[in-house]
Design a protein around this motif. Structure first.
Motif, PDB file in Angstrom:
ATOM      1  N   HIS A 152       0.864  -1.182   0.000  1.00  0.00           N
ATOM      2  CA  HIS A 152       0.000   0.000   0.000  1.00  0.00           C
ATOM      3  C   HIS A 152       0.904   1.237   0.000  1.00  0.00           C
ATOM      4  O   HIS A 152       1.477   1.589   1.032  1.00  0.00           O
ATOM      5  N   VAL A 153       1.045   1.865  -1.144  1.00  0.00           N
ATOM      6  CA  VAL A 153       1.958   2.998  -1.296  1.00  0.00           C
ATOM      7  C   VAL A 153       1.246   4.295  -0.927  1.00  0.00           C
ATOM      8  O   VAL A 153       0.121   4.549  -1.385  1.00  0.00           O
ATOM      9  N   VAL A 154       1.898   5.094  -0.112  1.00  0.00           N
ATOM     10  CA  VAL A 154       1.381   6.396   0.302  1.00  0.00           C
ATOM     11  C   VAL A 154       2.467   7.442   0.056  1.00  0.00           C
ATOM     12  O   VAL A 154       3.627   7.226   0.421  1.00  0.00           O
ATOM     13  N   LYS A 155       2.092   8.535  -0.568  1.00  0.00           N
ATOM     14  CA  LYS A 155       3.027   9.639  -0.793  1.00  0.00           C
ATOM     15  C   LYS A 155       2.891  10.641   0.352  1.00  0.00           C
ATOM     16  O   LYS A 155       1.787  11.118   0.643  1.00  0.00           O
ATOM     17  N   ALA A 156       4.014  10.971   1.009  1.00  0.00           N
ATOM     18  CA  ALA A 156       3.962  11.910   2.138  1.00  0.00           C
ATOM     19  C   ALA A 156       5.368  12.372   2.482  1.00  0.00           C
ATOM     20  O   ALA A 156       6.368  11.778   2.046  1.00  0.00           O
ATOM     21  N   SER A 183      -7.297   3.791   1.867  1.00  0.00           N
ATOM     22  CA  SER A 183      -7.677   4.806   2.859  1.00  0.00           C
ATOM     23  C   SER A 183      -7.112   4.486   4.238  1.00  0.00           C
ATOM     24  O   SER A 183      -6.687   5.390   4.970  1.00  0.00           O
ATOM     25  N   LYS A 184      -7.081   3.210   4.630  1.00  0.00           N
ATOM     26  CA  LYS A 184      -6.552   2.863   5.946  1.00  0.00           C
ATOM     27  C   LYS A 184      -5.063   3.181   6.047  1.00  0.00           C
ATOM     28  O   LYS A 184      -4.598   3.727   7.047  1.00  0.00           O
ATOM     29  N   ALA A 185      -4.316   2.828   5.014  1.00  0.00           N
ATOM     30  CA  ALA A 185      -2.880   3.129   5.013  1.00  0.00           C
ATOM     31  C   ALA A 185      -2.638   4.632   5.028  1.00  0.00           C
ATOM     32  O   ALA A 185      -1.749   5.128   5.727  1.00  0.00           O
ATOM     33  N   LYS A 186      -3.459   5.344   4.277  1.00  0.00           N
ATOM     34  CA  LYS A 186      -3.300   6.797   4.219  1.00  0.00           C
ATOM     35  C   LYS A 186      -3.584   7.433   5.579  1.00  0.00           C
ATOM     36  O   LYS A 186      -2.833   8.312   6.033  1.00  0.00           O
ATOM     37  N   HIS A 187      -4.636   7.008   6.237  1.00  0.00           N
ATOM     38  CA  HIS A 187      -4.966   7.579   7.543  1.00  0.00           C
ATOM     39  C   HIS A 187      -3.925   7.199   8.600  1.00  0.00           C
ATOM     40  O   HIS A 187      -3.682   7.962   9.535  1.00  0.00           O
ATOM     41  N   ARG A 188      -3.320   6.041   8.449  1.00  0.00           N
ATOM     42  CA  ARG A 188      -2.262   5.657   9.389  1.00  0.00           C
ATOM     43  C   ARG A 188      -1.055   6.576   9.253  1.00  0.00           C
ATOM     44  O   ARG A 188      -0.456   6.994  10.243  1.00  0.00           O
TER      45      ARG A 188
END
Length: 493
Positions: A152-156, A183-188
């Motif tokens: 689950h890739v998230v940009k931040a 959405s779960k990975a992003k909120h984490r």
């Protein structure tokens, strides 16, 4: 826990009379169970990469209570890492945490293909940036998602600098743009950002990663147009004034006036540029009003050039304020200039030898004092506009107060500054004697844009026009059936 570390209220009020230190230790331990187990519940974050950003991010996370494990190609030679962090190989570090922050460049992502099984189902946080805008066909985060499909890739965190993280000066760069498809990975990841004292902003799916990666590469995007306009105006009027005040005297009378290039001409260019830029702040609003009147509706987009112009009005005003400030500084040094002191000294000696003085002119005194008063008041309101545009000040006023200052007082500032220039010209304004090679003085050209804006604004605030414009901005449309029913006294919901 030693009894000396027990909270004061327990030592003073909860201790039974005659209780032993051993009993006290048990009471303190029972009263604060979370303190005993806090270290066991620390979340582990894995960071791939031991460069400047990885070390700074790890240092900040340790300060905020996380346990940090670094993944490195060479764990044995990694140095200067934060105390308390563990350094392992990539595969061993990946097994320690479900959240892995990739503090490495895109060129090194290939090594992750060997860790597909270890990374499956984990959250990968991409913090990378490129060297130039749109360097690759897809964003780094999208490329990473294709390279390791089971994650689950998230940009931040790519808009936060390593220096700001390590020094703690995050006031200017507290916002963190976050995007991801899960959405779960992003909120984490957003929860981690909040724990670090940052402000996460959800930008949607991973498609937004390309735009987020371009943010750090943009160099003053909203200031480009103001800087370009200011540069063009400065160059044009400097050359124009040089022709008018240096080249013309030399061609006609062999008079060397090149010394004017240092103080006199810049002190003409700076106020002219400031006045025109100030007028350009309010010109797009006037043009937008004319377009709405012409179209008879507010529900049509403005042209792109007008949209861009309106978005950078604040920057135009601040650049204009900077030139106005330079004009004030240059004006204050006029009395100490050699040329001015030479003219005053020679004039005094000439009058003494001729045994006569110059008669006092009341009209000239009025013009001179009015010129100075208008300039002082205009510059004061100019400063007020600049101060109220600061976020720390604008956040303290409501929308109506902010509009009153920026619109009503803004136009008053433009009126005062334009009047300051008009009074400066005085009786010479339309005199043919000021023409040189059929060229008027520079301040005459400076009045074209502000006078045009003020005349157009005066026409727009006339009751017959202002009433129609107000109705259009409230939703009325000239060629709409709903508008016709509203004119007949019917209310539309």
């Amino acid at each position: 826990m030693p009894s000396s570390q027990c909270p004061p209220q327990l030592r003073l009020t909860n201790r039974p009379l005659g209780a032993s230190p051993a009993v006290m230790e048990k009471m303190c331990a029972d009263a604060l169970p979370l303190t005993m187990n806090s270290s066991e519940k620390q979340e582990i974050i894995c960071i791939f990469g031991t460069g400047d950003f990885g070390k700074s991010l790890g240092f900040k996370m340790l300060q905020c209570g996380y346990s940090v494990v670094f993944g490195s190609r060479n764990p044995q030679v990694s140095s200067l890492l934060p105390r308390g962090a563990e350094v392992l190989s990539y595969s061993d570090a990946a097994s320690k945490s479900d959240v892995i922050i990739l503090a490495m460049h895109r060129e090194h992502y290939e090594c992750l293909t060997e860790l597909v099984d270890s990374l499956n189902g984990k959250v990968l946080v991409d913090v990378s940036n490129n060297r130039k805008i749109n360097q690759y066909p897809e964003s780094n985060a999208e490329y990473l998602a294709q390279l390791v499909p089971g994650t689950h890739v998230v940009k931040a965190f790519n808009t936060i600098s390593a220096w700001a993280l390590q020094s703690g000066t995050l006031d200017a760069s507290r916002q963190v743009f976050v995007c991801g498809n899960d959405s779960k990975a992003k909120h984490r990841v957003m929860d981690i950002a909040r724990t670090l004292g940052l402000t996460p902003l959800d930008q949607g799916s991973l498609v937004a990663a390309n735009e987020i990666e371009n943010y750090p590469l943009q160099l003053f995007p909203m200031w480009r147009l103001p800087f370009y306009l200011a540069s063009v105006l400065c160059v044009f009027f400097f050359v124009y004034c040089a022709i008018w005040e240096v080249i013309y005297p030399y061609v006609n009378g062999k008079t060397d006036a090149t010394f004017r290039l240092v103080i006199s001409i810049p002190n003409r260019v700076f106020p002219i540029t400031a006045l025109i830029l100030l007028a350009l702040v309010y010109l797009p609003g006037v043009l937008a009003a004319i377009l709405q009147l012409y179209r008879g509706t507010k529900y049509r987009r403005f042209p792109n050039w007008l949209d861009r112009w309106m978005l950078c009005r604040k920057q135009l005003g601040l650049v204009a304020l900077g030139f106005a400030f330079l004009h004030v500084v240059y004006t204050l040094v006029i009395p100490i200039r050699y040329y001015v002191r030479w003219r005053l000294r020679n004039g005094t000696i000439t009058q003494a030898l001729a045994n006569k003085d110059s008669p006092f002119s009341t009209s000239t005194a009025w013009l001179n004092d009015s010129y100075l008063a208008l300039g002082i008041l205009g510059f004061f309101l100019f400063l007020l506009l600049g101060i109220t545009s600061l976020p720390s000040v604008s956040n303290m006023v409501n929308w109506r107060e902010f509009r009153f200052v920026q619109s009503k007082l803004g136009y008053l500032t433009l009126v005062l500054c334009t009047a300051h220039t008009l009074v400066y010209g005085g009786k010479r304004f339309l005199s043919p004697s000021i023409l040189r090679w059929s060229l008027p003085s520079a301040y005459v050209l400076a009045l074209i844009v502000p006078c045009t804006v003020l005349v157009m604004k005066f026409i727009l605030i006339m009751p017959c026009i202002d009433k129609t414009l107000t109705r259009i901005r409230q939703g009325w449309e000239r060629n709409s059936q709903h508008s016709k029913s509203a004119l007949n006294g019917k209310s539309d919901i």
